[in-house]
Design a protein around this motif. Structure first.
Motif, mmCIF file in Angstrom:
data_model
loop_
_atom_site.group_PDB
_atom_site.id
_atom_site.type_symbol
_atom_site.label_atom_id
_atom_site.label_comp_id
_atom_site.label_asym_id
_atom_site.label_seq_id
_atom_site.Cartn_x
_atom_site.Cartn_y
_atom_site.Cartn_z
ATOM 1 N N SER A 170 0.832 -1.207 0.000
ATOM 2 C CA SER A 170 0.000 0.000 0.000
ATOM 3 C C SER A 170 0.861 1.250 0.000
ATOM 4 N N GLY A 171 0.204 2.365 -0.245
ATOM 5 C CA GLY A 171 0.871 3.659 -0.156
ATOM 6 C C GLY A 171 0.216 4.487 0.929
ATOM 7 N N ALA A 172 1.012 5.154 1.754
ATOM 8 C CA ALA A 172 0.486 6.008 2.822
ATOM 9 C C ALA A 172 1.586 6.944 3.278
ATOM 10 N N SER A 173 1.204 8.158 3.640
ATOM 11 C CA SER A 173 2.205 9.139 4.075
ATOM 12 C C SER A 173 2.821 8.772 5.422
ATOM 13 N N THR A 174 2.147 7.903 6.170
ATOM 14 C CA THR A 174 2.642 7.503 7.500
ATOM 15 C C THR A 174 3.551 6.269 7.465
ATOM 16 N N HIS A 175 3.751 5.703 6.296
ATOM 17 C CA HIS A 175 4.582 4.497 6.189
ATOM 18 C C HIS A 175 6.009 4.757 6.697
ATOM 19 N N ALA A 176 6.576 3.739 7.313
ATOM 20 C CA ALA A 176 7.971 3.754 7.783
ATOM 21 C C ALA A 176 8.248 4.887 8.763
ATOM 22 N N ALA A 177 7.231 5.259 9.543
ATOM 23 C CA ALA A 177 7.446 6.291 10.556
ATOM 24 C C ALA A 177 8.443 5.786 11.596
ATOM 25 N N GLY A 178 9.474 6.556 11.821
ATOM 26 C CA GLY A 178 10.499 6.168 12.793
ATOM 27 C C GLY A 178 11.522 5.175 12.275
ATOM 28 N N ALA A 179 11.443 4.828 10.981
ATOM 29 C CA ALA A 179 12.380 3.834 10.423
ATOM 30 C C ALA A 179 13.820 4.311 10.503
ATOM 31 N N GLU A 180 14.019 5.633 10.344
ATOM 32 C CA GLU A 180 15.388 6.149 10.419
ATOM 33 C C GLU A 180 15.989 5.954 11.818
ATOM 34 N N MET A 181 15.155 6.127 12.848
ATOM 35 C CA MET A 181 15.647 5.930 14.214
ATOM 36 C C MET A 181 15.931 4.446 14.492
ATOM 37 N N ASN A 182 15.069 3.593 13.958
ATOM 38 C CA ASN A 182 15.304 2.142 14.106
ATOM 39 C C ASN A 182 16.569 1.706 13.384
ATOM 40 N N ALA A 183 16.824 2.320 12.225
ATOM 41 C CA ALA A 183 18.041 1.990 11.475
ATOM 42 C C ALA A 183 19.287 2.428 12.241
ATOM 43 N N ILE A 184 19.234 3.618 12.836
ATOM 44 C CA ILE A 184 20.365 4.100 13.638
ATOM 45 C C ILE A 184 20.569 3.202 14.856
ATOM 46 N N ALA A 185 19.453 2.871 15.528
ATOM 47 C CA ALA A 185 19.522 2.003 16.713
ATOM 48 C C ALA A 185 20.100 0.636 16.349
ATOM 49 N N SER A 186 19.650 0.074 15.230
ATOM 50 C CA SER A 186 20.152 -1.240 14.797
ATOM 51 C C SER A 186 21.635 -1.192 14.499
ATOM 52 N N SER A 187 22.085 -0.094 13.883
ATOM 53 C CA SER A 187 23.503 0.047 13.556
ATOM 54 C C SER A 187 24.346 0.137 14.825
ATOM 55 N N ILE A 188 23.850 0.901 15.797
ATOM 56 C CA ILE A 188 24.590 1.051 17.059
ATOM 57 C C ILE A 188 24.629 -0.274 17.808
ATOM 58 N N ILE A 189 23.478 -0.942 17.904
ATOM 59 C CA ILE A 189 23.427 -2.247 18.566
ATOM 60 C C ILE A 189 24.339 -3.235 17.846
ATOM 61 N N GLY A 190 24.438 -3.094 16.530
ATOM 62 C CA GLY A 190 25.283 -3.981 15.728
ATOM 63 C C GLY A 190 26.763 -3.666 15.800
ATOM 64 N N GLY A 191 27.126 -2.608 16.529
ATOM 65 C CA GLY A 191 28.540 -2.312 16.728
ATOM 66 C C GLY A 191 29.102 -1.188 15.892
#
Length: 343
Positions: A256-277
């Motif tokens: 689907s398409g929606a303006s709210t998609h992937a809300a907060g994905a950038e923060m999750n990506a940063i968090a995953s990178s930090i947790i990953g070392g």
């Protein structure tokens, strides 16, 4: 105990952080299997984590590369939403072709990467400011493309979205005695290929070594003959490209398409990178660690949900606690590095 400490000292910063991340993930997942039981005992639960987070694995790979190079990109969530809406409108309202939709997604990601990379590398504007503007622009453009959320009905796309790749020997028998095959979505295969390619890029190519050198010490990298500006530019371009690919993988998952998609994905990506070392200071990181960082983040969310703590703040609290722990570990690694340099 003495031998263990000697082994830890012999590990590089990236390998030490990777080892910690992998151990933490397996401890968490095995603990969930023992204490939560239920769905965690089924292999499909793990595959479902991969299915739901395939796009985040790709976004996090791009984020890790930028962070290794000493930058950051907080526009990836907005780019993902823009890709979803643009591809959805093209497929449904313009009777589009799936292959062209993939090219559209890649083009959107590349456009953001090129513009943001130029501003960061050649105009020397802070990457946080540039990508913050990119995030707002992407979210705004998503609404301009179409305001209302809708499910895509394009037959070719729906067939691709519903495609499943069965994993032999990993299924289970339900209560009725019927065999239920284990499966992954196409996006998982794409994510695993991206992880393999980015791992090869960082470890086996001149460009990958340049990312580490520039992130570790840009002045030293310049003295070694590395084109620092071009390296920073390429890191942002690569992150944008992966954001476009990750956006289409997310689109394949949600349909689907929606303006709210992937809300907060950038923060999750940063968090995953930090947790990953991957260290915020640059110069240290590992794509395999990022992969396990995403899995760790998703697993802790599933554990919180399985424990009956469905309120959103509990997930936020647990993620914050994990980040604090890994940031403390990183600070210890930095202190260890400075100590070894003094010697």
């Amino acid at each position: 105990m003495k031998k263990l400490s000697e082994k830890l000292r012999s590990l590089s910063d990236s390998n030490l952080l990777l080892t910690i991340t992998v151990v933490v993930f397996f401890l968490m997942y095995i603990g969930a299997m023992i204490f939560e039981g239920g769905g965690f005992l089924k292999v499909q639960t793990f595959f479902n984590i991969l299915n739901a987070n395939a796009y985040l694995i790709i976004l996090s790979c791009g984020m890790s590369i930028v962070m290794i190079c000493g930058g950051i990109d907080i526009s990836v969530g907005g780019v993902t939403a823009l890709v979803c809406m643009s591809c959805a409108v093209y497929l449904d309202f313009h009777n589009g072709n799936v292959f062209v939709a993939v090219l559209l997604a890649i083009a959107i990601g590349l456009a953001f990467g090129l513009v943001q990379g130029f501003l960061v590398a050649y105009l020397d504007i802070q990457p946080f400011i540039v990508t913050l503007a990119g995030m707002f622009f992407a979210r705004g453009m998503t609404t301009i493309v179409n305001t209302k959320p809708f499910n895509v009905e394009n037959e070719a796309f729906v067939a691709l979205k519903n495609a499943r790749i069965e994993v032999p020997g990993m299924g289970y028998y339900n209560k009725a005695g019927n065999y239920v095959a284990a499966y992954v979505e196409i996006g998982v295969i794409v994510a695993l290929i991206i992880v393999a390619l980015m791992f090869f890029l960082l470890k086996k190519t001149k460009l990958g070594r340049a990312f580490y050198a520039v992130g570790g010490n840009a002045q030293s990298a310049l003295m070694l003959g590395i084109n620092v500006k071009r390296t920073r530019f390429l890191s942002q371009v690569l992150c944008g490209l992966l954001a476009g690919i990750g956006g289409f993988v997310y689109f394949l998952h949600v349909g689907s398409g929606a303006s709210t998609h992937a809300a907060g994905a950038e923060m999750n990506a940063i968090a995953s990178s930090i947790i990953g070392g991957t260290m915020l200071t640059g110069g240290v990181g590992n794509i395999i660690g990022t992969f396990f960082g995403v899995l760790s983040l998703a697993t802790i969310q599933n554990i919180v949900s399985s424990a009956g703590l469905d309120q959103a703040w509990w997930t936020g609290i647990t993620i914050a606690a994990m980040l604090c722990i890994f940031l403390i570990i990183q600070s210890v690694v930095i202190a260890r590095k400075k100590k070894s340099v003094k010697k």
